[in-house]
Design a protein around this motif. Sequence first.
Motif, mmCIF file in Angstrom:
data_model
loop_
_atom_site.group_PDB
_atom_site.id
_atom_site.type_symbol
_atom_site.label_atom_id
_atom_site.label_comp_id
_atom_site.label_asym_id
_atom_site.label_seq_id
_atom_site.Cartn_x
_atom_site.Cartn_y
_atom_site.Cartn_z
ATOM 1 N N UNK A 35 0.641 -1.224 -0.077
ATOM 2 C CA UNK A 35 -0.007 -0.056 -0.043
ATOM 3 C C UNK A 35 0.983 1.208 0.126
ATOM 4 N N UNK A 36 1.778 1.216 0.770
ATOM 5 C CA UNK A 36 2.801 2.506 1.070
ATOM 6 C C UNK A 36 3.736 2.666 -0.474
ATOM 7 N N UNK A 44 5.174 10.569 -4.931
ATOM 8 C CA UNK A 44 6.568 11.031 -4.473
ATOM 9 C C UNK A 44 7.244 12.252 -5.194
ATOM 10 N N UNK A 45 8.084 12.653 -4.631
ATOM 11 C CA UNK A 45 8.761 13.605 -5.137
ATOM 12 C C UNK A 45 10.549 13.274 -5.069
ATOM 13 N N UNK A 46 10.865 12.491 -6.146
ATOM 14 C CA UNK A 46 11.988 11.838 -5.958
ATOM 15 C C UNK A 46 13.281 12.925 -6.083
ATOM 16 N N UNK A 54 9.183 15.136 4.880
ATOM 17 C CA UNK A 54 8.605 13.919 4.473
ATOM 18 C C UNK A 54 7.508 13.647 5.186
ATOM 19 N N UNK A 55 6.211 13.606 4.239
ATOM 20 C CA UNK A 55 4.922 13.478 4.990
ATOM 21 C C UNK A 55 4.130 12.162 4.290
ATOM 22 N N UNK A 59 -3.256 10.221 -0.393
ATOM 23 C CA UNK A 59 -4.278 9.576 -0.395
ATOM 24 C C UNK A 59 -4.697 9.107 1.035
ATOM 25 N N UNK A 60 -3.839 8.593 1.882
ATOM 26 C CA UNK A 60 -4.037 8.082 3.184
ATOM 27 C C UNK A 60 -4.391 9.328 3.823
#
Length: 346
Positions: A35-36, A44-46, A54-55, A59-60
């Motif tokens: 899921x993660x 993501x922000x690569x 980081x959060x 969606x979660x």
Amino acid sequence: MMANMDMVSTANSSVIAIPVPSTDKLDRRVYFRALKTMISDDFSEPHSHIPSARIPPLAALRCFETAARLESFSRAADVLNLTHGAVSRAVRLIEDDLGVQLFDRRNRRVFLTETGRRLAQAVRQGFGLVEAAVRDIRAEARSPSLVISCEPTLLMRWLIPRLPEFQASHPDLAVHLVAGGGPVTLGQGIDLAIRRDDFHPPEGIEAVPLFHERIGPVCRADKVASFFDQAVAARAASLRADAVLLHTRTRPDAWTAWAKNTGLPVPPGRSQSFEHFYISLQAAVAGIGVAIGPWQLVRDDLDNGLLAAPLGFVDDGTRYNLLSPSPIGQQGPKASLRDWLLTAAR
């Protein structure tokens, strides 16, 4: 073996299929890891250079915020069109990620912990800011707009008083006004400009003539006898020798231009100078003295009987133009504004 799929909606309206373990005997960590990974890949922000910020997956967080607001996983699932299990697992994902409990689960009910309340408030504010920005951007995209740069005096005394008429006939076109004079760079935040042709515009700029500049001495209507001699020679009036002449630093040659175009001398009386042209006109309205007033800029005060122009107006050889970075054509917002300006100038 995976028996069914949970559907998790993401912020960009895509739907991710998450495999759900068919038995509780499977390692739940495997499910959470899937899921993660799937949700994080979507958000993501690569290239982010702020690792400390980081959060959890957005969606979660949406699932958590809805569940926190309703204090019910079931009701949150109905609102988000998800399953109860999807909402519960999304919340558990955040709890595992943060290492804290966000809900107390008692008797098939859930209650926010103090930590949960703090996070819910922050998430709600964050989503609110994003939603407000998206709403504004969509509204701007739906509604066309024009940014018009206009010389300050013309803007205040001629354009703004007439603009409600244009807006009434074009309610879906937003017009933003910017005060400015002299050369202007079009196409960099400025769609159109209204300028007197006392400078040469860059090549390629379309200049639509609006009206010729006609100037004349003006004063407060009840002060005419103080500044003008009536019925002198063949003229209806003439300036008194002791009339107070109002000058401005932004148009220092106004009186000289009037004298040149009329053949009349400038009286050697008292004078008073102001920083801007519109201040000199306002001083005339206040009865301080006589100002050189362009007809378009004083026509409303003349019609209202506030100002008088005993000597009339004369063309000074300049004109006002509507400047555009490219040909305006016959259709579109620019054409609508141009046609209205031409009508208003007559």
